[in-house]
Design a protein around this motif. Structure first.
Motif, short mmCIF file in Angstrom:
data_model
loop_
_atom_site.label_atom_id
_atom_site.label_comp_id
_atom_site.label_asym_id
_atom_site.label_seq_id
_atom_site.Cartn_x
_atom_site.Cartn_y
_atom_site.Cartn_z
N ASN A 35 32.33 16.55 -64.39
CA ASN A 35 32.76 15.36 -65.09
C ASN A 35 31.67 15.02 -66.10
O ASN A 35 30.66 14.40 -65.75
CB ASN A 35 33.00 14.20 -64.13
CG ASN A 35 33.57 12.98 -64.82
OD1 ASN A 35 33.79 12.96 -66.02
ND2 ASN A 35 33.81 11.93 -64.03
N GLY A 36 31.88 15.43 -67.33
CA GLY A 36 30.83 15.32 -68.32
C GLY A 36 29.69 16.23 -67.95
O GLY A 36 29.87 17.44 -67.78
N SER A 37 28.51 15.65 -67.80
CA SER A 37 27.34 16.41 -67.40
C SER A 37 27.09 16.34 -65.90
O SER A 37 26.10 16.91 -65.41
CB SER A 37 26.11 15.92 -68.15
OG SER A 37 25.85 14.55 -67.87
N THR A 38 27.97 15.66 -65.18
CA THR A 38 27.79 15.45 -63.75
C THR A 38 28.72 16.36 -62.95
O THR A 38 29.90 16.51 -63.28
CB THR A 38 28.07 13.99 -63.38
OG1 THR A 38 27.19 13.13 -64.11
CG2 THR A 38 27.86 13.76 -61.89
N TRP A 39 28.17 16.95 -61.93
CA TRP A 39 28.95 17.77 -61.01
C TRP A 39 29.15 17.02 -59.70
O TRP A 39 28.22 16.43 -59.16
CB TRP A 39 28.26 19.10 -60.74
CG TRP A 39 28.24 20.02 -61.92
CD1 TRP A 39 27.31 20.07 -62.91
CD2 TRP A 39 29.20 21.03 -62.22
NE1 TRP A 39 27.63 21.04 -63.82
CE2 TRP A 39 28.79 21.65 -63.42
CE3 TRP A 39 30.37 21.47 -61.60
CZ2 TRP A 39 29.51 22.69 -64.01
CZ3 TRP A 39 31.08 22.51 -62.19
CH2 TRP A 39 30.65 23.11 -63.37
N SER A 40 30.37 17.07 -59.17
CA SER A 40 30.69 16.47 -57.90
C SER A 40 31.32 17.50 -56.99
O SER A 40 32.09 18.35 -57.44
CB SER A 40 31.65 15.29 -58.06
OG SER A 40 31.07 14.26 -58.84
N THR A 41 30.99 17.42 -55.71
CA THR A 41 31.52 18.34 -54.72
C THR A 41 32.55 17.64 -53.85
O THR A 41 32.30 16.55 -53.34
CB THR A 41 30.40 18.90 -53.83
OG1 THR A 41 29.45 19.58 -54.65
CG2 THR A 41 30.97 19.88 -52.81
N TYR A 42 33.69 18.27 -53.70
CA TYR A 42 34.77 17.73 -52.88
C TYR A 42 34.99 18.65 -51.69
O TYR A 42 34.89 19.87 -51.80
CB TYR A 42 36.06 17.61 -53.70
CG TYR A 42 35.92 16.62 -54.84
CD1 TYR A 42 36.30 15.30 -54.68
CD2 TYR A 42 35.39 17.02 -56.06
CE1 TYR A 42 36.16 14.40 -55.72
CE2 TYR A 42 35.24 16.12 -57.10
CZ TYR A 42 35.63 14.81 -56.93
OH TYR A 42 35.49 13.91 -57.95
N TRP A 43 35.30 18.04 -50.55
CA TRP A 43 35.41 18.76 -49.29
C TRP A 43 36.76 18.60 -48.66
O TRP A 43 37.39 17.54 -48.75
CB TRP A 43 34.35 18.26 -48.31
CG TRP A 43 32.94 18.51 -48.73
CD1 TRP A 43 32.14 17.67 -49.44
CD2 TRP A 43 32.17 19.67 -48.45
NE1 TRP A 43 30.91 18.24 -49.63
CE2 TRP A 43 30.89 19.47 -49.03
CE3 TRP A 43 32.41 20.86 -47.76
CZ2 TRP A 43 29.88 20.42 -48.95
CZ3 TRP A 43 31.41 21.80 -47.68
CH2 TRP A 43 30.15 21.58 -48.27
N GLY A 44 37.21 19.65 -47.98
CA GLY A 44 38.36 19.53 -47.12
C GLY A 44 37.95 18.99 -45.76
O GLY A 44 36.78 18.73 -45.49
N GLN A 45 38.94 18.80 -44.90
CA GLN A 45 38.68 18.19 -43.60
C GLN A 45 38.18 19.19 -42.56
O GLN A 45 37.70 18.78 -41.50
CB GLN A 45 39.95 17.50 -43.09
CG GLN A 45 40.96 18.42 -42.40
CD GLN A 45 41.70 19.34 -43.35
OE1 GLN A 45 41.63 19.20 -44.57
NE2 GLN A 45 42.45 20.29 -42.78
N GLY A 46 38.31 20.46 -42.85
CA GLY A 46 37.86 21.49 -41.94
C GLY A 46 38.97 22.06 -41.09
O GLY A 46 39.93 21.37 -40.75
N THR A 47 38.84 23.32 -40.75
CA THR A 47 39.74 23.98 -39.82
C THR A 47 38.91 24.78 -38.83
O THR A 47 37.97 25.47 -39.22
CB THR A 47 40.77 24.86 -40.56
OG1 THR A 47 41.72 25.39 -39.63
CG2 THR A 47 40.09 26.02 -41.30
N ARG A 48 39.26 24.68 -37.57
CA ARG A 48 38.44 25.27 -36.53
C ARG A 48 38.84 26.72 -36.27
O ARG A 48 40.02 27.05 -36.14
CB ARG A 48 38.59 24.46 -35.23
CG ARG A 48 37.70 24.96 -34.09
CD ARG A 48 37.82 24.07 -32.86
NE ARG A 48 37.37 22.72 -33.15
CZ ARG A 48 36.10 22.33 -33.09
NH1 ARG A 48 35.15 23.19 -32.76
NH2 ARG A 48 35.78 21.08 -33.36
N VAL A 49 37.82 27.56 -36.19
CA VAL A 49 37.99 28.96 -35.85
C VAL A 49 37.23 29.24 -34.57
O VAL A 49 36.03 28.97 -34.49
CB VAL A 49 37.49 29.89 -36.98
CG1 VAL A 49 37.49 31.35 -36.52
CG2 VAL A 49 38.33 29.71 -38.23
#
Length: 119
Positions: free
Chosen positions: A101-115
């Motif tokens: 987003n412009g010069s900014t990076w953001s990290t988005y996460w899923g909720q996870g799945t168990r293995v």
């Protein structure tokens, strides 16, 4: 902004295979970097694999030769094909996406799945 939903986890025997999916709520064609982390019980969250918009990939040494990361931009989905699974692969697997987003990076996460890899 993007929502990520993992699926495909479950119980598998050692030596077996699973394919994890990470479905995104928006197109992923322009997302430069997506990937998978995993967190075993009592352990830190570690990077498993990542894939760039160019198709270039990196995988952790612990899974190299066994896991393959891929993305299907038309389906807005990223995959982690896991072969020759070992008990030490047991973890909750999280997908992520880095968005600019412009010069900014953001990290988005899923909720996870168990293995769980167990005999």
């Amino acid at each position: 902004q993007v929502q990520l939903v993992e699926s495909g986890g479950g119980l598998v025997q050692p030596g077996g295979s699973l394919r994890l999916s990470c479905a995104a709520s928006r197109n992923i064609f322009s997302i430069n970097c997506m990937g998978w982390y995993r967190q075993a019980p009592g352990k830190e969250r570690d990077l498993v694999a990542r894939i760039r918009s160019t198709g270039d990939t990196d995988v952790a040494n612990s899974v190299k030769g066994r896991f393959t990361i891929s993305r299907d931009n038309a389906k807005n989905t990223m995959y982690l094909q896991m072969n020759s699974l070992k008990p030490e692969d047991t973890a909750v697997y999280f997908c992520y996406a880095d968005l600019r987003n412009g010069s900014t990076w953001s990290t988005y996460w899923g909720q996870g799945t168990r293995v769980t890899v167990s005999s």
